[in-house]
Write a protein that holds these residues in place. Structure first.
Motif, PDB file in Angstrom:
ATOM      1  N   GLU A  69       0.830  -1.213   0.000  1.00  0.00           N
ATOM      2  CA  GLU A  69       0.000   0.000   0.000  1.00  0.00           C
ATOM      3  C   GLU A  69       0.864   1.262   0.000  1.00  0.00           C
ATOM      4  O   GLU A  69       0.606   2.207  -0.758  1.00  0.00           O
ATOM      5  CB  GLU A  69      -0.910  -0.009   1.225  1.00  0.00           C
ATOM      6  CG  GLU A  69      -1.913   1.108   1.244  1.00  0.00           C
ATOM      7  CD  GLU A  69      -2.887   0.998   2.400  1.00  0.00           C
ATOM      8  OE1 GLU A  69      -3.348   2.057   2.854  1.00  0.00           O
ATOM      9  OE2 GLU A  69      -3.182  -0.127   2.836  1.00  0.00           O
ATOM     10  N   ILE A  70       1.905   1.283   0.808  1.00  0.00           N
ATOM     11  CA  ILE A  70       2.788   2.446   0.880  1.00  0.00           C
ATOM     12  C   ILE A  70       3.562   2.618  -0.422  1.00  0.00           C
ATOM     13  O   ILE A  70       3.674   3.735  -0.950  1.00  0.00           O
ATOM     14  CB  ILE A  70       3.740   2.324   2.083  1.00  0.00           C
ATOM     15  CG1 ILE A  70       2.932   2.444   3.369  1.00  0.00           C
ATOM     16  CG2 ILE A  70       4.850   3.359   2.024  1.00  0.00           C
ATOM     17  CD1 ILE A  70       3.678   2.024   4.617  1.00  0.00           C
ATOM     18  N   THR A  71       4.088   1.518  -0.951  1.00  0.00           N
ATOM     19  CA  THR A  71       4.833   1.577  -2.208  1.00  0.00           C
ATOM     20  C   THR A  71       3.931   2.057  -3.340  1.00  0.00           C
ATOM     21  O   THR A  71       4.320   2.886  -4.162  1.00  0.00           O
ATOM     22  CB  THR A  71       5.445   0.207  -2.547  1.00  0.00           C
ATOM     23  OG1 THR A  71       6.246  -0.217  -1.447  1.00  0.00           O
ATOM     24  CG2 THR A  71       6.299   0.265  -3.796  1.00  0.00           C
ATOM     25  N   GLY A  72       2.711   1.553  -3.384  1.00  0.00           N
ATOM     26  CA  GLY A  72       1.755   1.988  -4.400  1.00  0.00           C
ATOM     27  C   GLY A  72       1.426   3.460  -4.281  1.00  0.00           C
ATOM     28  O   GLY A  72       1.312   4.175  -5.281  1.00  0.00           O
ATOM     29  N   VAL A 120      10.650   5.501 -12.181  1.00  0.00           N
ATOM     30  CA  VAL A 120      10.963   5.432 -10.756  1.00  0.00           C
ATOM     31  C   VAL A 120      11.819   4.188 -10.550  1.00  0.00           C
ATOM     32  O   VAL A 120      11.540   3.136 -11.125  1.00  0.00           O
ATOM     33  CB  VAL A 120       9.684   5.333  -9.896  1.00  0.00           C
ATOM     34  CG1 VAL A 120      10.019   5.155  -8.427  1.00  0.00           C
ATOM     35  CG2 VAL A 120       8.808   6.557 -10.104  1.00  0.00           C
ATOM     36  N   VAL A 121      12.862   4.315  -9.740  1.00  0.00           N
ATOM     37  CA  VAL A 121      13.708   3.169  -9.427  1.00  0.00           C
ATOM     38  C   VAL A 121      13.626   2.859  -7.941  1.00  0.00           C
ATOM     39  O   VAL A 121      13.337   3.735  -7.122  1.00  0.00           O
ATOM     40  CB  VAL A 121      15.181   3.379  -9.848  1.00  0.00           C
ATOM     41  CG1 VAL A 121      15.292   3.566 -11.343  1.00  0.00           C
ATOM     42  CG2 VAL A 121      15.806   4.534  -9.114  1.00  0.00           C
ATOM     43  N   ALA A 122      13.874   1.598  -7.607  1.00  0.00           N
ATOM     44  CA  ALA A 122      13.913   1.149  -6.220  1.00  0.00           C
ATOM     45  C   ALA A 122      15.085   0.194  -6.072  1.00  0.00           C
ATOM     46  O   ALA A 122      15.382  -0.578  -6.990  1.00  0.00           O
ATOM     47  CB  ALA A 122      12.612   0.447  -5.848  1.00  0.00           C
ATOM     48  N   LEU A 123      15.734   0.245  -4.931  1.00  0.00           N
ATOM     49  CA  LEU A 123      16.865  -0.626  -4.641  1.00  0.00           C
ATOM     50  C   LEU A 123      16.531  -1.512  -3.455  1.00  0.00           C
ATOM     51  O   LEU A 123      15.916  -1.056  -2.481  1.00  0.00           O
ATOM     52  CB  LEU A 123      18.111   0.201  -4.316  1.00  0.00           C
ATOM     53  CG  LEU A 123      18.609   1.129  -5.414  1.00  0.00           C
ATOM     54  CD1 LEU A 123      19.672   2.066  -4.866  1.00  0.00           C
ATOM     55  CD2 LEU A 123      19.155   0.318  -6.578  1.00  0.00           C
ATOM     56  N   THR A 124      16.937  -2.765  -3.529  1.00  0.00           N
ATOM     57  CA  THR A 124      16.737  -3.689  -2.430  1.00  0.00           C
ATOM     58  C   THR A 124      17.894  -4.682  -2.402  1.00  0.00           C
ATOM     59  O   THR A 124      18.600  -4.857  -3.400  1.00  0.00           O
ATOM     60  CB  THR A 124      15.381  -4.435  -2.557  1.00  0.00           C
ATOM     61  OG1 THR A 124      15.198  -5.260  -1.413  1.00  0.00           O
ATOM     62  CG2 THR A 124      15.312  -5.280  -3.801  1.00  0.00           C
ATOM     63  N   HIS A 125      18.087  -5.328  -1.278  1.00  0.00           N
ATOM     64  CA  HIS A 125      19.129  -6.349  -1.183  1.00  0.00           C
ATOM     65  C   HIS A 125      18.743  -7.504  -2.114  1.00  0.00           C
ATOM     66  O   HIS A 125      17.576  -7.903  -2.156  1.00  0.00           O
ATOM     67  CB  HIS A 125      19.256  -6.846   0.260  1.00  0.00           C
ATOM     68  CG  HIS A 125      20.440  -7.716   0.479  1.00  0.00           C
ATOM     69  ND1 HIS A 125      20.439  -9.044   0.144  1.00  0.00           N
ATOM     70  CD2 HIS A 125      21.661  -7.435   0.966  1.00  0.00           C
ATOM     71  CE1 HIS A 125      21.610  -9.558   0.431  1.00  0.00           C
ATOM     72  NE2 HIS A 125      22.382  -8.597   0.938  1.00  0.00           N
ATOM     73  N   THR A 147       7.409  -6.015  -7.481  1.00  0.00           N
ATOM     74  CA  THR A 147       6.795  -6.581  -8.692  1.00  0.00           C
ATOM     75  C   THR A 147       5.275  -6.516  -8.625  1.00  0.00           C
ATOM     76  O   THR A 147       4.626  -6.325  -9.649  1.00  0.00           O
ATOM     77  CB  THR A 147       7.263  -8.028  -8.945  1.00  0.00           C
ATOM     78  OG1 THR A 147       6.954  -8.840  -7.820  1.00  0.00           O
ATOM     79  CG2 THR A 147       8.749  -8.084  -9.229  1.00  0.00           C
ATOM     80  N   ARG A 148       4.714  -6.622  -7.445  1.00  0.00           N
ATOM     81  CA  ARG A 148       3.250  -6.552  -7.323  1.00  0.00           C
ATOM     82  C   ARG A 148       2.693  -5.169  -7.626  1.00  0.00           C
ATOM     83  O   ARG A 148       1.526  -5.042  -7.992  1.00  0.00           O
ATOM     84  CB  ARG A 148       2.811  -7.004  -5.934  1.00  0.00           C
ATOM     85  CG  ARG A 148       2.885  -8.503  -5.786  1.00  0.00           C
ATOM     86  CD  ARG A 148       2.332  -8.953  -4.481  1.00  0.00           C
ATOM     87  NE  ARG A 148       2.368 -10.408  -4.402  1.00  0.00           N
ATOM     88  CZ  ARG A 148       2.265 -11.094  -3.300  1.00  0.00           C
ATOM     89  NH1 ARG A 148       2.113 -10.461  -2.142  1.00  0.00           N
ATOM     90  NH2 ARG A 148       2.305 -12.401  -3.314  1.00  0.00           N
ATOM     91  N   VAL A 149       3.506  -4.137  -7.473  1.00  0.00           N
ATOM     92  CA  VAL A 149       3.038  -2.792  -7.810  1.00  0.00           C
ATOM     93  C   VAL A 149       3.445  -2.402  -9.224  1.00  0.00           C
ATOM     94  O   VAL A 149       3.282  -1.247  -9.619  1.00  0.00           O
ATOM     95  CB  VAL A 149       3.501  -1.723  -6.782  1.00  0.00           C
ATOM     96  CG1 VAL A 149       2.907  -1.998  -5.416  1.00  0.00           C
ATOM     97  CG2 VAL A 149       5.002  -1.611  -6.738  1.00  0.00           C
ATOM     98  N   PHE A 182      15.253  -2.176  -9.335  1.00  0.00           N
ATOM     99  CA  PHE A 182      13.964  -2.347  -9.998  1.00  0.00           C
ATOM    100  C   PHE A 182      13.545  -0.994 -10.538  1.00  0.00           C
ATOM    101  O   PHE A 182      13.904   0.036 -10.003  1.00  0.00           O
ATOM    102  CB  PHE A 182      12.904  -2.842  -9.011  1.00  0.00           C
ATOM    103  CG  PHE A 182      13.046  -4.293  -8.652  1.00  0.00           C
ATOM    104  CD1 PHE A 182      12.178  -5.231  -9.168  1.00  0.00           C
ATOM    105  CD2 PHE A 182      14.060  -4.717  -7.816  1.00  0.00           C
ATOM    106  CE1 PHE A 182      12.300  -6.562  -8.855  1.00  0.00           C
ATOM    107  CE2 PHE A 182      14.191  -6.047  -7.484  1.00  0.00           C
ATOM    108  CZ  PHE A 182      13.315  -6.973  -8.002  1.00  0.00           C
ATOM    109  N   ARG A 183      12.764  -0.991 -11.616  1.00  0.00           N
ATOM    110  CA  ARG A 183      12.255   0.266 -12.161  1.00  0.00           C
ATOM    111  C   ARG A 183      10.832   0.056 -12.657  1.00  0.00           C
ATOM    112  O   ARG A 183      10.392  -1.069 -12.858  1.00  0.00           O
ATOM    113  CB  ARG A 183      13.152   0.826 -13.252  1.00  0.00           C
ATOM    114  CG  ARG A 183      13.180   0.102 -14.540  1.00  0.00           C
ATOM    115  CD  ARG A 183      14.015   0.823 -15.616  1.00  0.00           C
ATOM    116  NE  ARG A 183      15.373   1.098 -15.205  1.00  0.00           N
ATOM    117  CZ  ARG A 183      15.862   2.326 -14.971  1.00  0.00           C
ATOM    118  NH1 ARG A 183      15.117   3.393 -15.136  1.00  0.00           N
ATOM    119  NH2 ARG A 183      17.104   2.487 -14.588  1.00  0.00           N
TER     120      ARG A 183
END
Length: 75
Positions: free
Chosen positions: A9-12, A27-32, A43-45, A63-64
């Motif tokens: 919900e927050i990511t969306g 938009v990009v996101a970084l994760t381990h 991926t769900r958003v 991720f983008r």
């Protein structure tokens, strides 16, 4: 408590703000790379894995937003 969908919900909401208020082209996101739960949220958003990068000596999964994400109204 985990598993209540708050991360999704927050990511969306963040993606919605980037799309509607900022008109961000991407938009990009970084994760381990081993943090599967975070990657699943992304991926769900509607984000897609792009590549692995190194930042300050740490490996990260980048991720983008998918191409055309502004047109499709995601999330």
């Amino acid at each position: 408590e985990w598993g209540r969908g708050l991360a999704r919900e927050i990511t969306g909401a963040c993606l919605g703000y980037a799309r509607d208020a900022l008109q961000a082209a991407s938009v990009v996101a970084l994760t381990h790379p081993d943090h599967v739960r975070s990657q699943r949220v992304l991926t769900r958003v509607g984000m897609v894995y792009d590549r692995e990068v190194e930042e300050e000596g740490r490996r990260l999964a980048l991720f983008r937003t998918a191409p055309g994400w502004l047109k499709h109204g995601r999330p």
